[in-house]
Motif scaffolding. Structure first.
Motif, mmCIF file in Angstrom:
data_model
loop_
_atom_site.group_PDB
_atom_site.id
_atom_site.type_symbol
_atom_site.label_atom_id
_atom_site.label_comp_id
_atom_site.label_asym_id
_atom_site.label_seq_id
_atom_site.Cartn_x
_atom_site.Cartn_y
_atom_site.Cartn_z
ATOM 1 N N UNK A 1 24.396 -12.328 -70.737
ATOM 2 C CA UNK A 1 23.628 -13.580 -70.726
ATOM 3 C C UNK A 1 23.230 -14.017 -69.322
ATOM 4 N N UNK A 2 23.970 -13.567 -68.301
ATOM 5 C CA UNK A 2 23.573 -13.852 -66.917
ATOM 6 C C UNK A 2 22.237 -13.192 -66.597
ATOM 7 N N UNK A 3 21.969 -12.073 -67.270
ATOM 8 C CA UNK A 3 20.787 -11.273 -66.974
ATOM 9 C C UNK A 3 19.609 -11.632 -67.871
ATOM 10 N N UNK A 4 19.896 -11.863 -69.160
ATOM 11 C CA UNK A 4 18.816 -12.050 -70.131
ATOM 12 C C UNK A 4 19.174 -13.167 -71.105
ATOM 13 N N UNK A 5 18.230 -14.073 -71.330
ATOM 14 C CA UNK A 5 18.430 -15.160 -72.283
ATOM 15 C C UNK A 5 17.744 -14.771 -73.590
ATOM 16 N N UNK A 6 18.531 -14.429 -74.636
ATOM 17 C CA UNK A 6 17.920 -13.986 -75.893
ATOM 18 C C UNK A 6 17.161 -15.101 -76.621
ATOM 19 N N UNK A 7 17.488 -16.356 -76.376
ATOM 20 C CA UNK A 7 16.793 -17.464 -77.035
ATOM 21 C C UNK A 7 15.368 -17.612 -76.505
ATOM 22 N N UNK B 1 13.983 -15.284 -74.530
ATOM 23 C CA UNK B 1 13.479 -13.922 -74.280
ATOM 24 C C UNK B 1 12.955 -13.763 -72.856
ATOM 25 N N UNK B 2 13.767 -14.266 -71.906
ATOM 26 C CA UNK B 2 13.387 -14.232 -70.495
ATOM 27 C C UNK B 2 14.540 -13.651 -69.686
#
Length: 191
Positions: A89-95, A97-98
């Protein structure tokens, strides 16, 4: 029988076999949790070759160290999953998508240290209360790539194992004298 004979010959020469299970993996900086590492794949650089018309082989290129997997026993409070998921989650925010931007986002340094021991000893050798390592590798700027799917079933009572895939910018050998055992002991990933 042959391993005992070979080990005795090595002892005469002042050497021992390196046991494949005598290693520790930990973060260079303090870890939030202590892991239970089951296994790790240690990648190495490989050299490419080509064959000339004369039949002789020559070096042509290299392939850097690639991805590696770490399999970890899960704890009953799921802190290992929480830690790996937090790293993702530090790298990619799935909500949204960034990908999260920033210097050093989602990057950690890992240390893999092989312990000095002989084949019959239960505990690793200690010098002045610290473990003795004979070979260590630093996974510089390690990035998590994925947590592998987990196969669940009712047939066994084996512990839950999580496997995550990582890639490092560079894997370097650390001189044994520069490895700080005191700081690493509090963040050991126990094999």
């Amino acid at each position: 029988m042959s391993i005992i004979v070979n080990n005795e010959l090595l002892k005469i020469a002042g050497l021992n076999l390196q046991n494949a299970n005598l290693w520790e993996l930990y973060e260079e900086k303090q870890s939030e949790i202590k892991y239970r590492v089951k296994s790790i794949t240690l990648p190495f650089l490989s050299l490419e070759t080509f064959t000339r018309k004369t039949g002789t082989k020559h070096y042509s290129d290299y392939t850097p160290e690639g991805e590696f997997d770490i399999s970890v026993y899960e704890l009953d409070n799921f802190s290992t999953y929480d830690y790996l998921k937090k790293w993702l989650d530090e790298v990619y925010d799935p909500d949204t998508k960034v990908f999260n931007a920033g210097v050093g986002v989602g990057i950690r340094n890992l240390i893999l240290a092989f312990q000095v021991d002989d084949i019959y000893s239960v505990n690793a050798k200690m010098v002045h209360g610290e473990r003795v390592y004979n070979k260590s590798f630093k996974f510089e700027r390690t990035k998590i790539k994925k947590i592998s799917p987990i196969d669940l079933n009712y047939e066994g009572t084996d512990p839950l194992i999580l496997t995550a895939t990582f890639i490092a910018d560079k894997i370097i050998e650390i001189p044994t004298s520069s490895l700080s055992n005191k700081t690493s002991m509090s963040s050991i990933l126990i094999p």
